[in-house]
Design a protein around this motif. Structure first.
Motif, PDB file in Angstrom:
ATOM      1  N   GLU A 113     -10.556  29.307 -44.175  1.00 58.09           N
ATOM      2  CA  GLU A 113      -9.996  30.638 -44.403  1.00 58.09           C
ATOM      3  C   GLU A 113      -8.949  30.576 -45.505  1.00 58.09           C
ATOM      4  OE1 GLU A 113     -10.052  33.132 -40.197  1.00 58.09           O
ATOM      5  OE2 GLU A 113      -8.197  32.227 -40.918  1.00 58.09           O
ATOM      6  N   ASP A 118      -7.974  37.023 -42.990  1.00 55.04           N
ATOM      7  CA  ASP A 118      -9.126  36.657 -42.175  1.00 55.04           C
ATOM      8  C   ASP A 118     -10.330  36.396 -43.069  1.00 55.04           C
ATOM      9  OD1 ASP A 118     -10.288  36.204 -39.591  1.00 55.04           O
ATOM     10  OD2 ASP A 118     -11.353  38.113 -39.780  1.00 55.04           O
ATOM     11  N   ASN A 354     -21.199  32.756 -38.749  1.00 51.51           N
ATOM     12  CA  ASN A 354     -20.140  33.308 -39.592  1.00 51.51           C
ATOM     13  C   ASN A 354     -20.568  34.514 -40.414  1.00 51.51           C
ATOM     14  OD1 ASN A 354     -17.711  31.277 -39.459  1.00 51.51           O
ATOM     15  ND2 ASN A 354     -19.559  30.011 -39.532  1.00 51.51           N
ATOM     16  N   ARG A 357     -18.351  37.851 -40.174  1.00 55.65           N
ATOM     17  CA  ARG A 357     -17.065  37.742 -40.883  1.00 55.65           C
ATOM     18  C   ARG A 357     -17.264  37.761 -42.386  1.00 55.65           C
ATOM     19  NH1 ARG A 357     -13.941  32.706 -39.681  1.00 55.65           N
ATOM     20  NH2 ARG A 357     -12.410  33.775 -40.979  1.00 55.65           N
TER      21      ARG A 357
END
Length: 424
Positions: A113, A118, A354, A357
């Motif tokens: 990250e 985020d 993932n 995200r």
């Protein structure tokens, strides 16, 4: 001395790809510096996809002479650094505005990250050096031969934990892995963070459009499926990415962006300029309005799951909504034992975990085989129907290529084979 970084030869474990939520990161991040020009997703005629972080960064300056005048020193870029600088300046690495400082580097390595956000980021983007003279506070001219490419205002200088970097990013710190070997033997002792200003795009044998330029060619209301490759495209690859448009995850009328990497890869890969020639002849031979071809100045790490995330993020900035994840994507084998570092579906599974995200939908690649009766079908269908399959290993193909033997058209396109033979 550089080999000492891999002396631990840490054993890769599943936990190497576990991403933890970051602690509060101290220090200045080059991600949020203000001066860079940014294009909002609504201000341009561009693709359906929003850039990573919401805005497409453009670090190119109109006043090249003034930028150069601020420099007190100059550095020749390595081929890998040249790729990184180009993707920084043209927005391929958005939202980055420069090389990662220590806080950003650590957070990306350990947590995947960017700090204080985020935003997922697969691999660190760093400026490496052995120089004792380069110091924070300096503005340095980055060159490719005689051509000025960019300037960098260094903000910090740090000694990276290379074994930890390799373990987290590649799943191993053994120099049997090409990425770990690169970090150990090619990268300098120090990493430096700093704001980058673009002066000129590199001159390459293959044209590399910026994300903004590619986005302007893509439909703004259709899905765009990216296909990443680092080798010549053969029949099975072509069937794979054209059939991906029929996947239920892809909306009606979607297009494929074939986006090969043409920068440094593994030592035994075909050179980028030759790969480019194979793509160009194939583009002409298989002209299809739903297939677009562009080229990416990216240096491969062979980092498997973590590199899959990096590729998806970059293609997001180029306007792609979907990304084809092949079996053992960006995988590599031990230079000693020949064993794979990653499982065949590790990258696919990691991408699925993932994808929300990241905002890019992974499309699993079909496991296609060639059959005498039906041409290319999935391996499962061939087995269920008892079809007769044909196989040709990569090793056998290379032997036939060198010896001048006829290569079956079900395996490779004639135009591609001709280019490979002319440039062998």
């Amino acid at each position: 001395m550089k080999l000492a970084v891999a002396a631990l030869s840490l054993v890769a474990t599943a936990s190497a790809f576990t991403v933890q939520k970051p602690m509060a990161a101290g220090g200045r991040s080059v991600v949020a510096t203000a001066p860079a020009q940014q294009f909002s997703a609504t201000s341009l005629e561009m693709a359906k996809q929003t850039p990573h972080g919401g805005k497409l960064v453009d670090l190119m300056t109109d006043d090249v002479d003034a930028a150069i005048a601020k420099c007190s020193s100059e550095v020749q870029l390595t081929p890998r650094q040249l790729c990184d600088v180009e993707l920084l300046t043209n927005g391929g690495f958005s939202p980055l505005e420069g090389f990662m400082d220590e806080a950003t580097y650590k957070n990306v390595v350990e947590n995947m990250e960017l700090p204080d956000s985020d935003l997922i980021f697969g691999l660190p983007v760093v400026f490496d050096t052995d120089s004792e003279e380069l110091q924070p506070g300096m503005t340095v001219l980055l060159k490719d031969g005689d051509r000025p490419i960019a300037t960098v205002e260094f903000t910090d200088k740090y000694t990276p934990d290379k074994p930890l970097e390799c373990l987290k990013c590649y799943g191993t710190a053994s120099i049997e892995h090409p990425g770990a070997l690169m970090v150990a033997t090619e990268r300098g002792r120090y990493y430096m963070g700093g704001k980058v200003t673009g002066l000129n795009a590199p001159i390459r044998d293959f044209p590399c459009k910026s994300p903004k330029e590619v986005r302007e060619t893509l439909p703004d209301d259709k899905d765009v499926v990216a296909f990443q490759c680092r080798n010549p495209v053969h029949r099975a690859h072509y069937e794979l990415f054209t059939r991906a448009l029929d996947d239920p995850l892809v909306g009606e009328g979607g297009v494929v962006l074939v986006h090969p990497t043409c920068g440094p890869t593994q030592a035994d890969d075909i050179p980028g300029d030759v790969r480019y020639k194979t793509y160009e002849v194939l583009k002409e031979e298989t002209h299809n309005d739903r297939t677009r071809w562009e080229y990416l100045p990216y240096s491969m790490h062979m980092a498997g799951p973590r590199e899959a995330i990096q590729h998806m993020m970059i293609r997001k900035n180029f306007g792609c909504t979907h990304f084809i994840i092949g079996r053992d994507m960006a995988g590599s084998k031990s230079s000693v034992t020949g064993e794979d570092f990653y499982g065949a579906y590790d990258a696919q599974d990691f991408a699925k975990e993932n994808s929300d995200r990241l905002g890019v939908t992974p499309v699993p690649s079909l496991n296609l085989v060639y059959t005498e009766e039906e041409g290319y079908v999935t391996a499962d269908e061939a087995e269920e129907r008892g079809l007769h399959t044909k196989k040709l290993s990569g090793t056998k193909f290379r032997q036939m290529l060198r010896s001048g033997e006829d290569i079956p058209e079900w395996f490779a396109f004639k135009s591609v084979v001709q280019v490979l033979r002319e440039n062998s």
